[in-house]
Design an enzyme around this catalytic site. Sequence first.
Site, PDB file in Angstrom:
ATOM      1  CE  LYS A  47       8.043  23.778 -56.650  1.00 54.03           C
ATOM      2  NZ  LYS A  47       8.335  24.463 -57.926  1.00 54.03           N
ATOM      3  CG  ASP A  52       5.160  18.370 -57.268  1.00 53.17           C
ATOM      4  OD1 ASP A  52       6.106  17.862 -56.632  1.00 53.17           O
ATOM      5  OD2 ASP A  52       5.321  19.234 -58.149  1.00 53.17           O
ATOM      6  CB  SER A  63       5.870  20.006 -62.097  1.00 50.87           C
ATOM      7  OG  SER A  63       5.864  20.267 -60.737  1.00 50.87           O
ATOM      8  CG  HIS A  64       1.516  21.564 -60.674  1.00 54.24           C
ATOM      9  ND1 HIS A  64       2.595  22.289 -61.116  1.00 54.24           N
ATOM     10  CD2 HIS A  64       0.421  22.242 -61.065  1.00 54.24           C
ATOM     11  CE1 HIS A  64       2.158  23.372 -61.746  1.00 54.24           C
ATOM     12  NE2 HIS A  64       0.846  23.378 -61.737  1.00 54.24           N
ATOM     13  CG  ASP A 105       8.581  18.001 -60.269  1.00 54.36           C
ATOM     14  OD1 ASP A 105       7.574  18.229 -59.570  1.00 54.36           O
ATOM     15  OD2 ASP A 105       9.365  18.901 -60.625  1.00 54.36           O
ATOM     16  CG  ASP A 136       9.247  20.539 -57.578  1.00 59.17           C
ATOM     17  OD1 ASP A 136       8.078  20.106 -57.521  1.00 59.17           O
ATOM     18  OD2 ASP A 136       9.663  21.259 -58.510  1.00 59.17           O
ATOM     19  NE  ARG A 137       3.984  22.704 -57.318  1.00 59.68           N
ATOM     20  CZ  ARG A 137       3.025  23.482 -57.786  1.00 59.68           C
ATOM     21  NH1 ARG A 137       1.849  23.484 -57.200  1.00 59.68           N
ATOM     22  NH2 ARG A 137       3.230  24.244 -58.844  1.00 59.68           N
TER      23      ARG A 137
HETATM   24  C1  VG1 Z   1       3.345  27.443 -60.467  1.00 63.06           C
HETATM   25  C2  VG1 Z   1       3.504  28.026 -59.078  1.00 63.06           C
HETATM   26  C3  VG1 Z   1       4.942  28.458 -58.866  1.00 63.06           C
HETATM   27  C4  VG1 Z   1       5.878  27.276 -59.121  1.00 63.06           C
HETATM   28  C5  VG1 Z   1       5.613  26.688 -60.503  1.00 63.06           C
HETATM   29  C6  VG1 Z   1       6.409  25.433 -60.750  1.00 63.06           C
HETATM   30  O1  VG1 Z   1       3.643  28.424 -61.433  1.00 63.06           O
HETATM   31  O2  VG1 Z   1       2.633  29.107 -58.880  1.00 63.06           O
HETATM   32  O3  VG1 Z   1       5.091  28.965 -57.565  1.00 63.06           O
HETATM   33  O4  VG1 Z   1       7.213  27.680 -59.045  1.00 63.06           O
HETATM   34  O5  VG1 Z   1       4.241  26.355 -60.638  1.00 63.06           O
HETATM   35  O6  VG1 Z   1       6.108  24.464 -59.800  1.00 63.06           O
HETATM   36  P1  VG1 Z   1       2.507  29.243 -62.207  1.00 63.06           P
HETATM   37  O7  VG1 Z   1       3.243  30.092 -63.193  1.00 63.06           O
HETATM   38  O8  VG1 Z   1       1.593  28.251 -62.806  1.00 63.06           O
HETATM   39  O9  VG1 Z   1       1.811  30.047 -61.149  1.00 63.06           O
HETATM   40  V1  VG1 Z   1       6.212  22.847 -60.239  1.00 63.06           V
HETATM   41  O10 VG1 Z   1       6.184  21.981 -58.827  1.00 63.06           O
HETATM   42  O11 VG1 Z   1       4.832  22.683 -61.261  1.00 63.06           O
HETATM   43  O12 VG1 Z   1       7.570  22.746 -61.152  1.00 63.06           O
HETATM   44 CO    CO Z   2       6.865  20.169 -59.102  1.00 64.42          CO
END
Ligand code: VG1
Ligand code: CO
Length: 544
Positions: A376, A277, A113-114, A279, A281-282
């Site tokens: 998302k 981001d 993801s991010h 993948d 979803d953001r």
């Molecule tokens: C973070 C965000 C959370 C989100 C998760 C996955 O998690 O705070 O809101 O659902 O990333 O997003 P954490 O545990 O690091 O706070 V993604 O777009 O990286 O799958």
């Molecule tokens: Co993501």
Amino acid sequence: MTIQTTKTTPYGDQKPGTSGLRKRVTVWQQPNYVENYIQAIFDNLEGFSGKTLVIGGDGRFYNDVAIQKAIRIAAANGFGKVLVGQGGILSTPAASHLIRHYKAFGGLVLSASHNPGGPEGDFGIKYNIGNGGPAPEKITDAVYARTQVIDSYKTVDAGDIDLGTIGSQRVGDMVVEVIDPVADYAALMETLFDFGAIRALFASGFRMTFDAMHAVTGPYAHAILEGILGAPKGTVLNGTPSPDFGGGHPDPNLVYCKDMFDLLMTPDGPDFGAASDGDGDRNLVIGKNRFVTPSDSLALLAANAHLAPGYKGGIAGIARSMPTSAAADRVAEKLGIEMHETPTGWKFFGNLLDAGRVTICGEESAGTGSNHVREKDGLWAVLLWLNIIAVRKQSVDEIVREHWATYGRNYYTRHDYEEVDAAIANKLVDDLRAELPRLAGRILADDLQVAYADDFTYHDPVDGSTSARQGIRIGFTDGSRIVVRLSGTGTVGATLRLYLERYEAADGRHDLETQSALGPLIGLADQLTGIKQRTGRQEPSVIT
Ligand code: VG1
Ligand code: CO
């Protein structure tokens, strides 16, 4: 087909976090690391023989290698068919849609993801269930338990699939269908939004910039924004997925999208800016001279969703993760619909969406989505914004200000302290937790009276499950709030997240600078947690 059963030994660290298992690429490259994890997932599933599995990823480094392994393991375990995006590409929301649309048994989403990518970056694998959403904790806990004792995995002796060519191939007895990653998703978007109105908006000269950050949304944004909706060529930037995200960090926040932010703050800049981001979803949304916090965006999208055809009958309810601001709560109250507060991570929204109790969900971390999938969805949020702008014929700034004038404003910020020593971070949270019983009712920083101080526990109203220790909340009688939790997606050390919010009523001041509006709370949070002193950091790594 010859199924090979290969002996293996467990790895101790395959515990899924907020969203799947994320590790450094070098960790995934260890012998059998991928195989162990995927086999542990399949070992916890029942009744998938002959069924379909969706596989796709965000195109980051190691995506291609892991996909070929996943296909062979799926074949050996008895899946009947794998649907895989061309080039191994599927955005997370598109994968969720495919699972639902083709009634697949589940899916593997290959992404961190991010998190940054490339050979020195991160890779990840997440399992999604038949509703299209991330596996609930019951499954991820069981997968972890299985990884601790796994002693063999199944694979087949077969060559690589040609992921570049659309069409059917075979691996042993299993069919592998390479599909267009965009087509089904674009068709779904067309059922939800007034594409005619958005097309007219672009035709009237409305200017937008979309930063795909060299990540997975590029092909989707090119096809939908510039293709179907007629936005001028060049609207989409960095639109070709690259294994290392062009050397960048595919996290759409004000640090990594600073150039876009600056552009939107200039008089000649475009009317609307958005980014997504790794993948897909953001979403980050910035209007001319107006950054929209993700928490406000959730509230605004919920309040205006009825302007889009897919939601014209109204929404059933809203859910937000606990650290997300309470702005959406005020919308739910006014609409007279259900409002739910869940732990961080999209997996907690699945039951509420499946039960029809909520239609729109969101997180402060730039995630918003609806019941159209079970993830998302970055582009969905951007398209809903465009639909709303097209119907209301107002700027983002006007829409945001009117919203505050109706509901009041929740000043909101998140401070991240990244790559902190894990022992220090854990101790900070433990010490604060121990302090909570002594905080209730006290008056702090002269005039802030503590209304509640707890470690958030979620009771899922649909399946009755309980999730404890989901983040520390200190709420005040005036609606202000301090939240502290540790990230569950990082791969190095610990990331401390500090979330701050303060409510200003509808007739109050809505034009303060966010960090100064929250200044007293920021000071109080530091006093209560000792973040600066304990970590030795003077500033957060990222302020959103
Ligand atoms: C973070 C965000 C959370 C989100 C998760 C996955 O998690 O705070 O809101 O659902 O990333 O997003 P954490 O545990 O690091 O706070 V993604 O777009 O990286 O799958
Ligand atoms: Co993501």
